[in-house]
Design an enzyme around this catalytic site. Structure first.
Site, PDB file in Angstrom:
ATOM      1  N   ASP A  67       0.808  -1.219   0.000  1.00  0.00           N
ATOM      2  CA  ASP A  67       0.000   0.000   0.000  1.00  0.00           C
ATOM      3  C   ASP A  67       0.841   1.269   0.000  1.00  0.00           C
ATOM      4  O   ASP A  67       2.058   1.221   0.206  1.00  0.00           O
ATOM      5  CB  ASP A  67      -0.954   0.010   1.206  1.00  0.00           C
ATOM      6  CG  ASP A  67      -0.293  -0.509   2.489  1.00  0.00           C
ATOM      7  OD1 ASP A  67       0.949  -0.469   2.589  1.00  0.00           O
ATOM      8  OD2 ASP A  67      -1.019  -0.953   3.387  1.00  0.00           O
ATOM      9  N   ASN A 136      -6.976  -2.605  14.783  1.00  0.00           N
ATOM     10  CA  ASN A 136      -8.397  -2.852  14.491  1.00  0.00           C
ATOM     11  C   ASN A 136      -8.596  -4.070  13.593  1.00  0.00           C
ATOM     12  O   ASN A 136      -9.688  -4.330  13.110  1.00  0.00           O
ATOM     13  CB  ASN A 136      -9.035  -1.620  13.840  1.00  0.00           C
ATOM     14  CG  ASN A 136      -8.436  -1.321  12.466  1.00  0.00           C
ATOM     15  OD1 ASN A 136      -7.526  -2.018  12.016  1.00  0.00           O
ATOM     16  ND2 ASN A 136      -8.948  -0.292  11.806  1.00  0.00           N
ATOM     17  N   HIS A 138      -7.015  -4.641  10.632  1.00  0.00           N
ATOM     18  CA  HIS A 138      -6.792  -4.484   9.188  1.00  0.00           C
ATOM     19  C   HIS A 138      -5.522  -5.206   8.744  1.00  0.00           C
ATOM     20  O   HIS A 138      -4.595  -5.402   9.520  1.00  0.00           O
ATOM     21  CB  HIS A 138      -6.797  -2.999   8.766  1.00  0.00           C
ATOM     22  CG  HIS A 138      -5.603  -2.202   9.173  1.00  0.00           C
ATOM     23  ND1 HIS A 138      -5.668  -0.859   9.464  1.00  0.00           N
ATOM     24  CD2 HIS A 138      -4.281  -2.522   9.329  1.00  0.00           C
ATOM     25  CE1 HIS A 138      -4.461  -0.415   9.749  1.00  0.00           C
ATOM     26  NE2 HIS A 138      -3.604  -1.395   9.687  1.00  0.00           N
ATOM     27  N   GLU A 143      -9.721  -1.963   5.860  1.00  0.00           N
ATOM     28  CA  GLU A 143     -10.266  -1.624   7.174  1.00  0.00           C
ATOM     29  C   GLU A 143     -11.541  -2.428   7.453  1.00  0.00           C
ATOM     30  O   GLU A 143     -12.238  -2.827   6.506  1.00  0.00           O
ATOM     31  CB  GLU A 143     -10.609  -0.128   7.212  1.00  0.00           C
ATOM     32  CG  GLU A 143      -9.433   0.803   6.941  1.00  0.00           C
ATOM     33  CD  GLU A 143      -8.467   0.930   8.127  1.00  0.00           C
ATOM     34  OE1 GLU A 143      -8.387   0.023   8.968  1.00  0.00           O
ATOM     35  OE2 GLU A 143      -7.770   1.965   8.187  1.00  0.00           O
TER      36      GLU A 143
END
Ligand code: F6R
Length: 247
Positions: A67, A136, A138, A143
């Site tokens: 990314d 979280n 990801h 996400e």
């Protein structure tokens, strides 16, 4: 899924590097899927040391990163281009032409997404994909959401991700709000996935990961469906998982 629990981050980093070393000895022209962030830093240091000792070469390697932030130039100290250059590429013999990171400054992001996905296919998929995990859940910048994107796409970063990543920026407002990221399907093109989780901050999400079935609300849980995943944790990140607490 193979699970390896190491005493600490130092040992975890060496184990991860040894997996890459083995891969490069088996196939010197491997395609390595790489990640940024704190998790793989120790692994990169070990790989640089192995290269300097003449134990491995990256001369024929292709790399493809997960990314990149949208809106940061390659020279921005928080861009993933900059990170990869400083933390790995500048110190090894990889041909920079063979290193690939999404272009977060593209004026045609739709085209960039398609071209990046086509590149993964053209390279024959990743031989190994390295992943970290967000607090979280990801992976890449996929996400938690009601539905996940399959392939390379633009992702709006979760508030919690912006907060977590603000540690690298002067102020939270400087953190980009979106990124271009491989999707879960792009990650699944890898023949072998290595997920690194380290530190006490990752303990709650690793417990959830172990307890959960597959859910788009915990994107990393999709890794349970891939046939060749190695999960490397240190004791701190495994701290809340009853079954392996005393591993
Ligand atoms: C990085 C990436 C992210 C990180 C994750 C964990 O390229 O795609 O998914 O792996 O946010 O970050 P660290 O390792 O900094 O805890």
């Amino acid at each position: 899924m193979r699970i390896i629990i190491e005493d600490d981050y130092t040992k975890l980093s060496l184990t991860a590097a040894q997996i890459i070393q083995k891969q490069l000895l088996k196939k010197p022209d491997s395609v390595l899927g790489l990640a940024t962030g704190s998790s793989p830093l120790g692994m990169y240091k070990n790989l640089i040391a192995m290269y300097k000792k003449g134990l491995i070469s990256f001369k024929n390697v292709h790399s493809i990163n997960l990314d990149e932030y949208i809106g940061l130039s390659e020279n921005h100290p928080q861009s993933y281009h900059y990170f990869m250059a400083k933390k790995l590429f500048d110190h090894i013999d990889i041909d920079k032409k063979n290193t690939h990171i999404p272009n977060g400054l593209s004026c045609n992001l739709a085209e960039e997404m398609m071209a990046y996905e086509a590149l993964i296919d053209r390279l024959g998929g990743q031989d190994i994909q390295i992943l970290g995990i967000g607090e979280n859940g990801h992976i890449g910048f996929n996400e938690p959401a009601n539905k996940l994107e399959l392939f390379t796409h633009v992702e709006n970063l979760a508030e919690s991700t912006i907060k977590a990543n603000s540690r690298f920026f002067d102020k939270i407002d400087d953190v980009p709000k979106s990124a271009i990221s491989m999707g879960i399907g792009s990650i699944f093109k890898a023949k072998h996935i290595v997920l690194i989780a380290s530190g006490i901050k990752k303990a709650p999400i690793m417990k959830e990961f172990f307890d959960s079935t597959v859910s788009s609300l915990l994107p990393a849980s999709f890794l349970k469906l891939h046939k060749n995943v190695t999960l490397i944790m240190d004791k701190e990140s495994a701290n809340l998982i009853e079954e392996i607490k005393n591993y």
